[in-house]
Each structure stands twice: as C-alpha cells, then as structure tokens.
Design an enzyme around this catalytic site. Structure first.
Site, PDB file in Angstrom:
ATOM      1  N   ARG A 142     -59.131 -23.004 -22.731  1.00 28.41           N
ATOM      2  CA  ARG A 142     -59.739 -23.770 -21.837  1.00 28.41           C
ATOM      3  C   ARG A 142     -60.634 -23.163 -20.880  1.00 28.41           C
ATOM      4  O   ARG A 142     -61.573 -23.937 -20.681  1.00 28.41           O
ATOM      5  CB  ARG A 142     -58.506 -24.569 -21.221  1.00 28.41           C
ATOM      6  CG  ARG A 142     -58.980 -25.786 -20.454  1.00 28.41           C
ATOM      7  CD  ARG A 142     -57.789 -26.416 -19.485  1.00 28.41           C
ATOM      8  NE  ARG A 142     -57.788 -25.514 -18.419  1.00 28.41           N
ATOM      9  CZ  ARG A 142     -56.576 -25.240 -17.766  1.00 28.41           C
ATOM     10  NH1 ARG A 142     -55.449 -25.912 -18.459  1.00 28.41           N
ATOM     11  NH2 ARG A 142     -56.297 -24.586 -16.509  1.00 28.41           N
TER      12      ARG A 142
ATOM     13  N   HIS B 167     -53.559 -27.378 -21.975  1.00 30.28           N
ATOM     14  CA  HIS B 167     -52.326 -26.390 -21.244  1.00 30.28           C
ATOM     15  C   HIS B 167     -51.468 -25.409 -22.104  1.00 30.28           C
ATOM     16  O   HIS B 167     -50.813 -24.605 -21.299  1.00 30.28           O
ATOM     17  CB  HIS B 167     -51.644 -27.147 -20.121  1.00 30.28           C
ATOM     18  CG  HIS B 167     -51.083 -26.475 -19.118  1.00 30.28           C
ATOM     19  ND1 HIS B 167     -49.503 -26.151 -19.077  1.00 30.28           N
ATOM     20  CD2 HIS B 167     -51.459 -25.910 -17.993  1.00 30.28           C
ATOM     21  CE1 HIS B 167     -49.178 -25.609 -17.991  1.00 30.28           C
ATOM     22  NE2 HIS B 167     -50.286 -25.111 -17.183  1.00 30.28           N
TER      23      HIS B 167
ATOM     24  N   HIS C 137     -42.921 -17.765 -13.298  1.00 32.46           N
ATOM     25  CA  HIS C 137     -43.860 -18.885 -14.018  1.00 32.46           C
ATOM     26  C   HIS C 137     -43.114 -19.292 -15.201  1.00 32.46           C
ATOM     27  O   HIS C 137     -43.709 -20.385 -15.923  1.00 32.46           O
ATOM     28  CB  HIS C 137     -45.108 -18.188 -14.068  1.00 32.46           C
ATOM     29  CG  HIS C 137     -45.980 -19.414 -14.333  1.00 32.46           C
ATOM     30  ND1 HIS C 137     -46.554 -19.291 -15.849  1.00 32.46           N
ATOM     31  CD2 HIS C 137     -46.666 -20.289 -13.965  1.00 32.46           C
ATOM     32  CE1 HIS C 137     -47.658 -20.300 -15.674  1.00 32.46           C
ATOM     33  NE2 HIS C 137     -47.768 -20.917 -14.742  1.00 32.46           N
TER      34      HIS C 137
ATOM     35  N   TYR D 223     -51.214 -33.569 -19.498  1.00 33.74           N
ATOM     36  CA  TYR D 223     -51.406 -31.881 -19.808  1.00 33.74           C
ATOM     37  C   TYR D 223     -50.862 -31.959 -21.374  1.00 33.74           C
ATOM     38  O   TYR D 223     -49.744 -32.528 -21.686  1.00 33.74           O
ATOM     39  CB  TYR D 223     -50.752 -30.976 -18.990  1.00 33.74           C
ATOM     40  CG  TYR D 223     -51.031 -30.907 -17.594  1.00 33.74           C
ATOM     41  CD1 TYR D 223     -52.214 -31.857 -17.040  1.00 33.74           C
ATOM     42  CD2 TYR D 223     -50.771 -29.821 -16.621  1.00 33.74           C
ATOM     43  CE1 TYR D 223     -52.473 -31.672 -15.590  1.00 33.74           C
ATOM     44  CE2 TYR D 223     -50.742 -29.721 -15.331  1.00 33.74           C
ATOM     45  CZ  TYR D 223     -52.104 -30.547 -14.786  1.00 33.74           C
ATOM     46  OH  TYR D 223     -52.295 -30.442 -13.580  1.00 33.74           O
TER      47      TYR D 223
ATOM     48  N   ARG E 110     -43.333 -26.300 -10.607  1.00 33.36           N
ATOM     49  CA  ARG E 110     -44.069 -27.558  -9.939  1.00 33.36           C
ATOM     50  C   ARG E 110     -43.354 -28.797 -10.534  1.00 33.36           C
ATOM     51  O   ARG E 110     -43.238 -28.851 -11.829  1.00 33.36           O
ATOM     52  CB  ARG E 110     -45.619 -27.633 -10.366  1.00 33.36           C
ATOM     53  CG  ARG E 110     -46.294 -26.479 -10.139  1.00 33.36           C
ATOM     54  CD  ARG E 110     -47.953 -26.831 -10.331  1.00 33.36           C
ATOM     55  NE  ARG E 110     -48.727 -25.571 -10.169  1.00 33.36           N
ATOM     56  CZ  ARG E 110     -49.374 -24.802  -9.123  1.00 33.36           C
ATOM     57  NH1 ARG E 110     -49.152 -25.583  -7.864  1.00 33.36           N
ATOM     58  NH2 ARG E 110     -49.926 -23.864  -9.233  1.00 33.36           N
TER      59      ARG E 110
ATOM     60  N   ASN F 259     -61.743 -29.304  -8.614  1.00 36.03           N
ATOM     61  CA  ASN F 259     -61.735 -27.753  -9.127  1.00 36.03           C
ATOM     62  C   ASN F 259     -62.427 -26.855  -8.281  1.00 36.03           C
ATOM     63  O   ASN F 259     -62.103 -25.852  -8.023  1.00 36.03           O
ATOM     64  CB  ASN F 259     -62.433 -27.809 -10.572  1.00 36.03           C
ATOM     65  CG  ASN F 259     -61.438 -28.351 -11.598  1.00 36.03           C
ATOM     66  OD1 ASN F 259     -60.284 -28.623 -11.310  1.00 36.03           O
ATOM     67  ND2 ASN F 259     -61.909 -28.577 -12.802  1.00 36.03           N
TER      68      ASN F 259
ATOM     69  N   ARG G  55     -48.639 -22.172  -5.981  1.00 39.88           N
ATOM     70  CA  ARG G  55     -49.911 -22.465  -5.097  1.00 39.88           C
ATOM     71  C   ARG G  55     -50.098 -23.916  -5.023  1.00 39.88           C
ATOM     72  O   ARG G  55     -50.256 -24.803  -5.796  1.00 39.88           O
ATOM     73  CB  ARG G  55     -50.940 -21.895  -5.602  1.00 39.88           C
ATOM     74  CG  ARG G  55     -52.491 -21.814  -4.735  1.00 39.88           C
ATOM     75  CD  ARG G  55     -53.734 -21.195  -5.100  1.00 39.88           C
ATOM     76  NE  ARG G  55     -53.385 -19.642  -5.115  1.00 39.88           N
ATOM     77  CZ  ARG G  55     -53.683 -18.675  -5.756  1.00 39.88           C
ATOM     78  NH1 ARG G  55     -54.367 -18.910  -6.883  1.00 39.88           N
ATOM     79  NH2 ARG G  55     -53.421 -17.546  -5.437  1.00 39.88           N
TER      80      ARG G  55
END
Length: 710
Positions: A569, A597, A440, A473, A380, A51, A410
């Site tokens: 989160r 998530h 997204h 997730y 993704r 992270n 990203r």
C-alpha cells in the site's frame, strides 16, 4: 565484520520518506480522477491532507531532530537527514500546490455545478447572508472566542499544534502610530462548515467558520482598528521521546509527554497567500519559522474540512452507496461462537464480512460460565468499544482477565490511557507491554472448561480490535481452537506479562526475536528451489517494505528466478526492473475506497503452498522493535480462500498503481484489451451475493471473481 551485500547499494534502494510521498501522490491521483464520483474525490483530497499532517509531525520532525543533533549517518538510499530534508521539503511544497490546483480548478467548480457552493470570502456574502452569519457569530461563536493581543505587556501566546488561527495587525485608536499583532484561535469545538441561506433558494451554500470570525473581528478588539486579518495554521513536532528505562511510571511519563506535543518545535507554518507581509514577518519571528517551513496557500487552510463536506446531507448521486459488511459465510449467529470454532477454523475478511464474530467472541466469553480466563492485546480501539465493555464485564463476572494496553500507540496514547484506567477499575489485570518495544500483535485468548478438559480458543488478526475501522480497513482474521496455536497463545501472554521466552514455537512466528529469521528462511527456500530449476513463487501483501535484510533476500531470490509479486500500500524501498537484480519482482499499490491494511504472505514451497497472515510489515520497526505475530493458515479450504484473495488483487486493473522499472514512480495500467477489475468492488459484490448462505464445502468458489478464473 560481515561484508555488505552487493544488492544493498544505495542506487538499488529508495528513501522511505520519498517513497511515502509517492504513496500520498497515489491518493491525490484518485482525487484528480474524473471517472470517480465527485464526493469520493473530495474525500481522497481530505485524506491526503490528513496524511501529510502526520508525515510532518512525525517523519519531518524526526529528520529535523537528527539534523539538530548533528546526526549524519546515511539511510539505505545513501542520504543524510539534511539531504533528505533538502529533497523532501520542496517536494512537499509542490505536493501542496497540486492539492490546491485540484481543489480550485476542478473540485470546487464541479461542486458548484452540483449545487454546493462554498463562499470563499465573507465579503462575497449578500446582505441577507451577512446578517445571518453575524447573528450566528453573536449567539454561537463570540462566547467561545478568546482574543489575544500581543504588545509589550502581553507576550505572544502558545499556539497549539494543528489549530487554525486568525492573525491580525491592529492599531490602538488612541495611539495612532503603534501597530500590534493579535491572534484568535478558531475553536475546534464548533463546526467548521456553516450552512447559510441560499441566495436563489437552490442548492446549498456554505461558509467556513474562520471567514465568519474574520468578518466580525472588530467585535473582539473594540479599542483597535483592524488593519488586516488572515488565517494561519502551524504544525509542531509531535514525535514523543520516552526514556522507558528511567520512567518510574510509564503511564504518568506518557501523560506528561502528550502535553509536550502542544509546544514542540514548529515544523510547518501555513498561511493564506494573500497575507499582509508585515503580519507574516511578525508571525514568522514569533514562531521561529524560516522560509523552508513556510507554506503559502491558495485556498482554505487545512483541507481535512472536506471530509465534513462529504458528510453533508444530500448529494447521494455523487457518492458511492455505503457498503454494509455481510454475514460471514457458514457462520450461524443463532449458535454459540465456541461451538462453531470447535468444528472448524473460521476465516474473517473485513470489511466485506462483519466484524461481529470478533465482538461476539469476547462478549460470549464474558458471559459464559465455562470461560475461566480471557487474555487480549489492545493497540487501537474505538471510542465506545464493545470489546472493552465486554472485557470489563468479564472481570466483574469473576473471570481472570488480562489485557495488554499498548500506551505507545501513536496519537492514541491518551485514549489508551483512559481505557487502561477503566479496565483496572473493573478488575482486569492491565499490563503495558515490554520496555523498549511496542506490542503491535493482534491476539485474543479465551480459556474454557469443557467436558474433556480445558480448551483454548484464539483469535488472531492483521488489524486492530476496532469495530469502527473494521468497516473502513481491509483486514483478515482467524478464529481457531487448534491445540498448538492455543499453546503458543499462552506462551505469548506469559512472555508479555512475565518476560518468559519459550524455547520453541509450535505454529506462531513472533517478533522481535524469531520472525525476521523465519521470513528470511522462507524466502531463501524459494531461492534454493529456483536454483534447482523448480517453480518458485512469492506473493506478499503488506503496508510497507523497507527492511534491508528482507530486500536483500528478495533481490537474491529474483536473481535466482523466483517470481515475486508484492502488493504494498505505502512505502516501498525496493526497486523493480534493475537488470540482474530485480527483473522478476513486480510491485503494485491498490488505492481504493477501503484502506488496504492486511498482511498476507504466500510461498509456493515446491507445490506445498504456505500461507501466513499477521500484524507485521517488512520494516525494521516491526521485525526488530515490536512484538508482532504472524500465523499460518493451514486449513486447506481457508488457505485456498486466501490465495484467491491475493490472486484477485493481482488481477486489479482499475485501482492498482504499478511501480515502474528502476524508479519511484507508479502508474496505472493501460486498460486497452484488459478486463476492468477493481478488487475491492469485486469483494463487495461477492459478499453481497452470498450473504452468509454458503456451505463450508462450497466456500472455495466464493472468491472466484465474476470475470472468471484469474
């Protein structure tokens, strides 16, 4: 000019970067917690390192760019980019010091007791072990290495982002007074952890690859004397700058920008704290790094190697049993997915229940002769994605397949470029989204010919179409053939491919034009109900909250008496417990074995409860700069399931960190007199208990926790 709200004072708001550091501290707290199994703790420590790397490459890099550009505008907390760096960098150094305290004082000694010994320095190897690693070096490592000496004729090489390297001071045996610098990259293609023979035949002993290379460095520089050698690692600015308006070909422009990541500005230099001062000085000069961005490390560099240590065979008693996602209650794998969706909406809750229905949704559509078209967004996906394979097969089967592949996801840009090219070759129509916006949203549309005409089937989700992360997730999804949702889904894809904006939406709430206003309306409705003396309540679960307009609306709602529970989160720029501002707001962050998530939003609405799920956080980038979709859950049974999920998370006493009044600090609850509830564990237990045998009519009770009605 519109007057700024009295609730948006800098003292009422938190800086997003400092809030993010608090999030990483919450993960570090799990690594420190002795009540957690040992190997789970080393996994949490590894996550904090990963992270922090991304935080530097993107957020610190962005702030540095602003400082270089002379940008002095204050953020919502009243801090300029320079002021943010001045506060963040010392905190980051303190954070890294805490990481290594936990590693050196707690985790490594306990691993030793459990039978796993890390040989910290190659000098500590026994004669037998030394012979073993030397032979390993000769056979497996030496052929891969490229030693780079630096002198008048050979400039300092490009050191790649995130790579681990060994720097050395070397002296030419023929020129006694000349000291040069040399560097060797530790190859990422080889395992970093090397198992070596145990001295006493008990337990397992390991050594890191850089120690093996350092031990044999003289074999790489035969005409030199090695004066000193130490590992170092750099982090570069990896924030891509893409001018889409001037890019003739977005795909080629992103490919070019990805390569630039390798020579971006160095924003962090990590070195062993024992590094020779002469070597350190030369490295800092060559890499153009000053003291602010130098990190002296007391231990192995790059703690992400601990994730590999977690994966070592054995030590099962120190790890949690691997959870296997369970069959979705009431869903029959022997029947076609479209037949079952046509009977009722299907709610998905990952990773507690399988991601398989989503895979089946696309796979069966690819093979179904009645399916005419498939349209899907991909942000993704996994390395060997079954969904991508099904989309390619559908195109080969003659179906109309349209796929939006978001190239600007990203660190997945390269992966997504590969998928885009493969899908195009298979005959899919691939689009790359809208100029200036990331797509997204998580949506898939299947158009099917049936006896009574054309019917549209839709999957909407909070997470990516990634079968691997779906096991790690927590996310929600909905499969439906609701006509109004189907019309909206068609409008979404027409907007993405043809730039046509529908005048109205039936059910979906879509960013960047409509979603924020809709959220503000829903919050304001609760505010008005509270002012009228009615019960008013908001529960919102998301990854991050930093949008000023949303925070302003929440503060106004709190002042009016709306009870607000936020499950966030990561970043939270809102503060709780400010008198006459946020006294009715509570914020919790759940840090568990799965990454939280999902985005879920609940509004009491005077008893006519509204529940929404979607892809967007309450951040300016999601609400103003991305194509996002939030969708309602209207089936009463499924709505109650989602409410139960939120209720159980609000009852978590073991993994929930509570934001303290008028502070950025989070603390776990005092468990005295409280039931011990870990929401994620409870969801796992309930999923295993039911194992897909529950009738739809009974589903309302599936999510009631074992501790009783919460």
């Amino acid at each position: 000019m519109k007057e700024k709200s009295k609730y948006l004072k800098p003292e009422y708001l938190e800086n997003r970067e400092l809030s993010w550091l608090q999030f990483n501290k919450r993960i570090l707290a799990e690594a420190k917690d002795k009540s957690i199994l040992l190997f789970e703790r080393i996994k949490f420590l590894s996550i904090t390192a990963s992270n922090l790397d991304e935080f530097f490459m993107i957020r610190i890099a962005s702030l540095m760019d602003m400082v270089h550009a002379g940008y002095t505008k204050q953020d919502i907390a009243g801090m300029t980019p320079k002021e943010q760096l001045e506060e963040i960098l010392p905190e980051a150094k303190e954070f890294m010091a805490d990481q290594y305290k936990i590693l050196n004082r707690s985790l490594l000694p306990q691993l030793e007791k459990c039978g796993l010994h890390l040989v910290r320095h190659h000098e500590d190897l026994s004669e037998k072990q030394g012979a073993y690693v030397d032979e390993y070096f000769r056979k497996d490592v030496y052929p891969v290495l490229t030693p780079m000496a630096v002198d008048q004729s050979r400039p300092f090489p490009l050191i790649q982002n995130k790579t681990l390297n060994i720097g050395a001071l070397i002296k030419d045996k023929k020129k006694e007074d000349v000291v040069d610098i040399a560097t060797v990259q530790v190859p990422g293609v080889l395992p970093r952890i090397i198992e070596i023979p145990s001295e006493n035949g008990e337990g397992k002993e390991i050594i890191l690859l850089e120690e093996v290379i350092e031990r044999n460095l003289d074999k790489l520089f035969l005409n030199y004397t090695i004066l000193s050698a130490h590992p170092y690692r750099i982090m570069r600015n990896a924030d891509l700058t893409i001018d889409e308006d001037d890019a003739a070909d977005l795909l080629k422009e992103i490919e070019k920008q990805i390569k630039k990541r390798q020579w971006g500005e160095v924003i962090r230099l990590e070195v062993a704290d024992t590094m020779d001062k002469r070597l350190l000085k030369k490295l800092m000069e060559q890499l153009h790094v000053d003291e602010d961005y130098l990190y002296k490390i007391k231990g192995p560099l790059d703690l992400t190697f601990l994730m590999k240590a977690y994966g070592l065979e054995g030590f099962d008693e120190y790890k949690l049993p691997k959870f296997i996602p369970q069959p979705v209650p009431g869903l029959d794998r022997e029947r076609g997915i479209f037949e079952q969706i046509s009977e009722h909406d299907i709610l998905l809750h990952h990773p507690y229940y399988e991601f398989t229905p989503v895979i089946d949704f696309i796979s069966q559509a690819a093979n179904d002769p009645n399916v005419l078209a498939i349209k899907q967004t991909l942000y993704r996906v996994s390395g060997n994605s079954p969904i991508v394979a099904s989309l390619a097969r559908a195109a080969e089967n003659g179906k109309q397949v349209t796929v939006l592949v978001e190239l600007k996801a990203r660190f997945d840009e390269e992966n997504n470029i590969g998928w885009a090219k493969m899908l195009e070759k298979a005959g899919c129509h691939v689009i790359y989204g809208l100029v200036g916006l990331k797509t997204h949203s998580k949506i898939a549309l299947v158009v099917r010919r049936e006896e009574d005409g054309i019917r549209r089937y839709v999957h909407l989700g909070t997470g990516n179409y990634n079968d691997v992360t779906a096991k790690l997730y927590t996310d929600m999804g909905l499969l439906t053939c609701n006509d109004a949702v189907g019309e909206d889904a068609t409008a979404v894809f027409n907007m993405l491919s043809g730039y046509s904006e529908p005048p109205v939406w039936n059910k979906l709430m879509v960013a960047p034009i409509w979603l924020k206003d809709r959220f503000l309306m829903l919050i304001n409705r609760e505010t008005e109900n509270a002012k009228k003396g009615k019960k008013a309540k908001i529960i919102a679960k998301m990854n991050s909250l930093c949008d000023p307009m949303i925070i302003d609306a929440l503060y106004k709602a709190s002042t009016a008496g709306v009870q607000i529970d936020l499950i966030i989160r990561g970043i939270c720029c809102l503060k709780v417990g400010i008198p006459e501002v946020s006294e009715n707001i509570r914020v919790r962050s759940i840090v568990g074995n799965f990454l939280e998530h999902s985005r879920i939003f609940y509004f009491y609405n005077d008893g006519f409860e509204d529940v929404y799920m979607g892809s967007a956080d309450w951040m300016p980038r999601n609400l103003d700069k991305r194509v996002e979709i939030t969708f309602p859950v209207e089936d009463e049974i499924l709505k109650q399931e989602v409410i139960n999920i939120l209720t159980l998370q609000l009852s978590d006493t073991l993994k929930a960190h509570i934001l303290q009044p008028n502070s950025r600090e989070y603390e776990k609850q005092d468990l005295r007199g409280m039931a011990k509830i870990a929401a994620q564990d409870e969801f796992c237990r309930l999923a295993m208990q039911k194992q897909g045998t529950v009738n739809r009519a009974d589903v309302k009770t599936v999510f009631e926790p074992a501790t009783g009605n919460v």
